[in-house]
Write an enzyme that holds these catalytic residues in place. Structure first.
Site, PDB file in Angstrom:
ATOM      1  N   VAL A  75       0.784  -1.144   0.140  1.00 22.59           N
ATOM      2  CA  VAL A  75       0.008  -0.045   0.175  1.00 22.59           C
ATOM      3  C   VAL A  75       0.840   1.105   0.030  1.00 22.59           C
ATOM      4  O   VAL A  75       1.303   1.648   1.000  1.00 22.59           O
ATOM      5  CB  VAL A  75      -0.859  -0.028   1.190  1.00 22.59           C
TER       6      VAL A  75
ATOM      7  N   GLY B 233      11.533   1.580   4.477  1.00 20.06           N
ATOM      8  CA  GLY B 233      10.309   0.831   3.669  1.00 20.06           C
ATOM      9  C   GLY B 233      10.252   1.346   2.342  1.00 20.06           C
ATOM     10  O   GLY B 233       9.379   2.235   1.887  1.00 20.06           O
TER      11      GLY B 233
ATOM     12  N   ALA C 282      15.245  -3.093   9.165  1.00 21.34           N
ATOM     13  CA  ALA C 282      15.208  -1.507   9.622  1.00 21.34           C
ATOM     14  C   ALA C 282      16.031  -1.552  10.856  1.00 21.34           C
ATOM     15  O   ALA C 282      16.736  -0.471  10.801  1.00 21.34           O
ATOM     16  CB  ALA C 282      14.000  -0.897   9.392  1.00 21.34           C
TER      17      ALA C 282
ATOM     18  N   TYR D 182      11.337   3.370  15.406  1.00 22.31           N
ATOM     19  CA  TYR D 182      11.762   4.046  14.337  1.00 22.31           C
ATOM     20  C   TYR D 182      11.888   5.771  14.528  1.00 22.31           C
ATOM     21  O   TYR D 182      12.425   6.423  13.998  1.00 22.31           O
ATOM     22  CB  TYR D 182      10.602   3.739  13.095  1.00 22.31           C
TER      23      TYR D 182
ATOM     24  N   HIS E  20       3.994   7.796   7.572  1.00 24.08           N
ATOM     25  CA  HIS E  20       3.079   7.402   6.463  1.00 24.08           C
ATOM     26  C   HIS E  20       1.954   6.473   7.182  1.00 24.08           C
ATOM     27  O   HIS E  20       2.386   5.948   8.111  1.00 24.08           O
ATOM     28  CB  HIS E  20       3.826   6.681   5.537  1.00 24.08           C
TER      29      HIS E  20
HETATM   30  C1  SAM Z   1       3.938   0.383   3.088  1.00 21.16           C
HETATM   31  S1  SAM Z   1       5.116  -0.579   2.345  1.00 21.16           S
HETATM   32  C2  SAM Z   1       6.245   1.027   1.684  1.00 21.16           C
HETATM   33  C3  SAM Z   1       5.644   1.637   0.834  1.00 21.16           C
HETATM   34  C4  SAM Z   1       6.548   2.552  -0.036  1.00 21.16           C
HETATM   35  N1  SAM Z   1       7.276   3.650   1.013  1.00 21.16           N
HETATM   36  C5  SAM Z   1       6.053   3.203  -1.094  1.00 21.16           C
HETATM   37  O1  SAM Z   1       6.254   4.290  -1.499  1.00 21.16           O
HETATM   38  O2  SAM Z   1       5.484   2.367  -1.820  1.00 21.16           O
HETATM   39  C6  SAM Z   1       6.356  -1.188   3.681  1.00 21.16           C
HETATM   40  C7  SAM Z   1       7.642  -1.608   3.248  1.00 21.16           C
HETATM   41  O3  SAM Z   1       8.231  -1.856   4.665  1.00 21.16           O
HETATM   42  C8  SAM Z   1       8.848  -3.061   4.372  1.00 21.16           C
HETATM   43  N2  SAM Z   1       9.214  -3.505   5.896  1.00 21.16           N
HETATM   44  C9  SAM Z   1       8.434  -4.077   6.393  1.00 21.16           C
HETATM   45  N3  SAM Z   1       9.011  -4.404   7.804  1.00 21.16           N
HETATM   46  C10 SAM Z   1      10.267  -4.072   7.728  1.00 21.16           C
HETATM   47  C11 SAM Z   1      11.588  -4.157   8.558  1.00 21.16           C
HETATM   48  N4  SAM Z   1      11.417  -4.867   9.730  1.00 21.16           N
HETATM   49  N5  SAM Z   1      12.740  -3.767   7.896  1.00 21.16           N
HETATM   50  C12 SAM Z   1      12.657  -3.242   6.691  1.00 21.16           C
HETATM   51  N6  SAM Z   1      11.547  -3.226   5.826  1.00 21.16           N
HETATM   52  C13 SAM Z   1      10.342  -3.588   6.105  1.00 21.16           C
HETATM   53  C14 SAM Z   1       7.980  -4.258   3.476  1.00 21.16           C
HETATM   54  O4  SAM Z   1       8.803  -4.913   2.802  1.00 21.16           O
HETATM   55  C15 SAM Z   1       7.431  -3.090   2.714  1.00 21.16           C
HETATM   56  O5  SAM Z   1       8.286  -2.819   1.399  1.00 21.16           O
END
Ligand code: SAM
Length: 223
Positions: free
Chosen positions: A48, A74, A128, A155, A172
Site C-alpha cells: 500500500v 520501507g 530496518a 523508528y 506514513h
Molecule cells: C507500506 S510499504 C512501503 C511503501 C513505500 N514507501 C512506497 O512508497 O510504496 C512497507 C514496506 O516496509 C517493508 N518492511 C516491513 N517490515 C520491515 C522491516 N522490519 N525492515 C525493513 N523493511 C520492512 C516492507 O517490505 C514493505 O516494502
C-alpha cells in the site's frame, strides 16, 4: 440536539469536506508516468503506497527543505522514493531501507526510467532496526517512516537521532485505514500507531502537524 464540540464544529457545516472534494485534492497534481508505474507495481506486490496527494506532499517537503540527505524506512516499489527524489536537491541522496531486496529492485527499475541518476538512490536491504543504528546522527534533512507499524516506536527514536535541527520526520499511514480514530479498534498496529502519534505531539523538540491526505501523514520538524 446535543452540544457540538469545537472540534466537530470545525469540520461540519457548509465547509465540511465531501468525498468528491477529497478526491479532487488527490488529483490536483497529476502523477508522472514513472509514479504511475511504481504505483501499479506496488499494487501487484500487495503493498500500500502513499496516495497521489501524499506522494506529492513528500515531493513538496523535500523541495522546501532543499533536501540533500533523506532516509526512507520501507522502500516498497518506490512510489515515495520517486516522490522524494523528485523534490530533493539535484545532488541529493536518498537512503532507502527494505527487508525485501526484490522490492528495491522494482524501485530501482522505476527510477531508471526517469532522468534521476541511479547513484542518488542508495538502497540498503535488511531489517530496518539493524540498518538504522548504522546511519549517522544529525545528518539527514528528512526521515520517512513507512515500514512495519509494530516497530514504529523504535523508528521514531531513530528518526529523531538521525535528523539535523530543522529536519522533518514524516509518518506514513498515520490514519491506518481509519482505525487510529476509531476508539473501539485496539489491534496492536492501531494501538502502537496511536501511541507514536501521541509521542510525536508530546516530544518537546518536535513541532507536529497531522495532514489528512491519503491515509494520513503526521509530520514534525525537529528544533
Ligand atoms: C507500506 S510499504 C512501503 C511503501 C513505500 N514507501 C512506497 O512508497 O510504496 C512497507 C514496506 O516496509 C517493508 N518492511 C516491513 N517490515 C520491515 C522491516 N522490519 N525492515 C525493513 N523493511 C520492512 C516492507 O517490505 C514493505 O516494502
Amino acid at each position: 440536539m446535543g452540544a457540538v464540540s469545537p472540534t466537530s464544529a470545525a469540520i461540519s457545516g457548509k465547509h465540511a469536506p465531501k468525498p468528491a472534494a477529497w478526491a479532487h485534492t488527490e488529483d490536483y497534481v497529476p502523477e508522472s508516468p514513472a509514479g504511475i508505474a511504481a504505483r501499479a507495481a506496488a499494487t501487484d506486490l500487495g503493498l500500500v503506497p502513499p496516495s497521489r496527494g501524499a506522494a506529492q506532499t513528500l515531493t513538496f517537503l523535500a523541495k522546501v527543505l532543499n533536501a540533500k540527505a533523506v532516509v526512507e524506512i520501507g522502500t516498497g516499489a518506490g512510489v515515495a522514493s520517486l516522490a522524494l527524489l523528485t523534490g530533493m536537491a539535484a545532488d541529493g541522496i536518498l537512503t532507502t531501507i527494505d527487508a525485501e531486496v526484490e522490492y528495491q529492485n522494482v524501485a530501482r527499475r522505476v527510477v531508471a526510467t526517469t532522468g534521476i541518476r541511479s547513484q542518488r538512490l542508495r538502497t540498503i536491504a535488511g531489517p530496518a532496526l539493524t540498518v538504522l543504528p548504522k546511519l549517522s546522527d544529525g545528518a539527514y534533512d528528512l526521515v520517512l517512516i513507512a515500514g512495519e507499524p509494530l516497530e514504529a516506536h523504535e523508528y521514531l527514536e531513530q528518526a529523531i537521532r538521525l535528523l539535523r535541527h530543522g529536519g522533518v520526520l514524516v509518518l506514513h499511514h498515520a490514519m491506518l485505514g481509519g482505525t487510529v480514530a476509531d476508539p473501539t479498534n485496539e489491534s496492536d498496529e492501531t494501538l502502537i500507531t496511536r501511541e507514536v502519534i501521541e509521542s510525536i505531539a508530546e516530544i518537546e523538540e518536535l513541532t507536529p502537524v497531522f495532514w489528512p491526505v491519503g491515509d494520513g501523514l503526521v509530520a514534525a520538524v525537529k528544533s
